[in-house]
Design a protein around this motif. Structure first.
Motif, PDB file in Angstrom:
ATOM      1  N   TRP A 197      11.195  -8.608  -7.804  1.00 46.67           N
ATOM      2  CA  TRP A 197      10.840  -8.243  -6.642  1.00 46.67           C
ATOM      3  C   TRP A 197       9.289  -8.154  -6.454  1.00 46.67           C
ATOM      4  N   HIS A 201       7.149 -10.207  -3.647  1.00 45.17           N
ATOM      5  CA  HIS A 201       6.245  -9.308  -2.993  1.00 45.17           C
ATOM      6  C   HIS A 201       4.913  -9.745  -2.892  1.00 45.17           C
ATOM      7  N   THR A 204       4.702 -13.645  -1.359  1.00 40.84           N
ATOM      8  CA  THR A 204       4.836 -13.580  -0.016  1.00 40.84           C
ATOM      9  C   THR A 204       3.593 -13.099   0.731  1.00 40.84           C
ATOM     10  N   PHE A 364       9.796  -8.741   5.448  1.00 37.79           N
ATOM     11  CA  PHE A 364      10.351  -8.875   4.159  1.00 37.79           C
ATOM     12  C   PHE A 364       9.435  -8.100   3.033  1.00 37.79           C
ATOM     13  N   SER A 368      10.681  -5.322   0.393  1.00 38.33           N
ATOM     14  CA  SER A 368      10.363  -5.696  -0.950  1.00 38.33           C
ATOM     15  C   SER A 368       9.493  -4.478  -1.769  1.00 38.33           C
TER      16      SER A 368
END
Length: 451
Positions: A197, A201, A204, A364, A368
């Motif tokens: 994760w 994170h 992105t 997102f 996240s």
């Protein structure tokens, strides 16, 4: 050799202390921004497609069955006014085709109302209060959360802290100790748990950072505090500045020309000349407020570089003056381009696509981030990253805070309020300080063990 090791260790400790301090800023800013990022991303993604939604809403009033002779514009306005006794005429939207309803705006009981009139039969096909339109409610929610000035201030505050969130996130992401591209520019999907994760994170976030900062910066001219302060600075010149953007619903009403007029005498020459200008749609024709002999033709295109205004003689239709986007002050042009990009209308469908992907990416990142927080959150306390004993260079942080505060007044106000809260209230509430992570986690564990 010993001195070098000591220097290296001191440098590493200082770097780790700065890293941990910025992580804490990132953490607290993220917790505050979570609900705003979610709601603003969703509402913003919807508003990106305003042209398509407008076309869908107006579809029943397109491709009308027409026969006979087309009625005059003043007769169409008269039909709209007769449908709502006591109303006043404000603007006439130039039709793009002969078989679509004419949209006439009237001021009815203090509210702008759009009246759709059949251009041949003069039948009123539909009417709606402007602010009740779905897309306008989305815009109002996006800017004010449907609670007026209070909501506008909250949205602006969230935007300021979102800038802090992005800047601290970039520092946390910056590769250290010779790390490769894995977990930096692409995620390591084979890793499980919190590392999985974390990579999603961080990766992105770095790909979206530039787009998010552009969205946040281009939103500032609309905000209540920053936008008002900026407008006041512009008024220091020799004459008042008429901005091409507004700061609130009240200003939006004024800007749209909501003052009713007793004039509805649009001559055929006036209408023909207004149409011949071929301004970018939608185009409004309305009486000029300052000069009763003139009518104003105003493009309301969301792609603001395509906007233009013209003033026509009310009788002959002769063009008195034209103001193109290129003739506006450079500040208005820069902000207009930014506003068009923010709304997804600067360069067509690709602008909409980039805006939609950015909104989805922000959603997102929020999800996240919550997952990462939940995975590391202890049973006691909020789970803020622990502060290291060594205090990082205060001059660096003070300089950063001063710069951000000067650029973002709402951030400065919120920092002052947080300082007052911590020193006047939280210092007397040790339990709250423990839960918020404002003291060493060892104290928290000791409190739990002895409590």
């Amino acid at each position: 050799m010993t001195g070098n090791k000591a220097g290296t260790m001191a440098h590493n400790n200082r770097s780790m202390s700065i890293y941990r301090a910025l992580w804490r800023w990132h953490f607290y800013a993220g917790l505050f921004c979570i609900p705003f990022v979610l709601t603003l991303s969703i509402s913003g993604a919807i508003y990106l497609f305003k042209p398509q939604l407008d076309a869908l809403a107006n579809r029943p009033y397109q491709n009308l069955a027409v026969s006979g002779e087309r009625s005059r514009a003043d007769a169409q306005i008269g039909a709209a006014l007769a449908a709502f006794p006591g109303s006043g005429f404000t603007s006439y939207q130039l039709p793009e085709t002969d078989d679509q309803a004419v949209v006439i705006t009237v001021l009815d009981q203090g509210r702008q109302r759009l009246v759709y009139v059949h251009p041949y039969s003069l039948k009123v096909l539909h009417s709606v209060v402007a602010e009740k339109q779905f897309i306008r409610q989305v815009r109002t929610f996006h800017g004010e959360l449907l609670v007026g000035a209070v909501g506008s201030v909250l949205v602006e505050l969230a935007g300021c802290w979102a800038i802090v969130l992005v800047l601290t996130g970039l520092y946390l992401w910056w590769p250290r100790n010779g790390r490769g591209l894995a977990g930096v520019l692409y995620p390591r999907l084979g890793r499980g748990g919190r590392q999985f994760w974390r990579d999603l994170h961080a990766v992105t976030g770095i790909w979206l950072a530039m787009f998010v900062l552009l969205l946040l910066m281009t939103a500032l001219p609309w905000t209540l505090v920053w936008g008002t302060a900026f407008k006041e600075l512009r008024q220091w010149g020799d004459r008042p500045v008429q901005q091409d953007w507004t700061l609130s619903r009240a200003q939006k009403h004024h800007h749209d020309g909501a003052m009713p007029s007793g004039r509805a005498d649009i001559s055929e020459a006036l209408l023909a000349r207004a149409i011949s200008l071929q301004f970018a749609a939608p185009v409004l024709l309305s009486p000029d407020r300052q000069n009763p002999a003139l009518w104003k033709v105003q493009s309301q295109s969301q792609n603001r570089p395509l906007r233009a205004d013209a003033w026509l003689d009310g009788q002959s239709g002769d063009v008195v003056r034209v103001q193109s986007f290129a003739a506006r002050p450079w500040v208005d042009r820069v902000i207009g381009i930014g506003v068009a990009a923010h709304e997804g209308q600067l360069f067509g469908w690709l602008n909409q696509l980039l805006g939609a992907l950015t909104a989805l990416g922000l959603i997102f990142l929020t999800v996240s981030g919550v997952v990462l927080w939940w995975k590391r959150k202890p049973s006691f306390g909020l789970g803020a990253p622990a502060a290291l004993p060594e205090v990082p260079s205060k001059s660096i942080f003070f300089t950063i805070i001063v710069i951000l505060a000067l650029l973002l007044p709402m951030l400065a106000i919120s920092l002052l309020l947080l300082w007052l809260l911590e020193n006047l209230l939280l210092r007397h509430l040790p339990g709250a300080r423990l839960w918020l992570g404002l003291v060493d986690p060892g104290v928290i564990q000791k409190s739990v063990n002895t409590g």
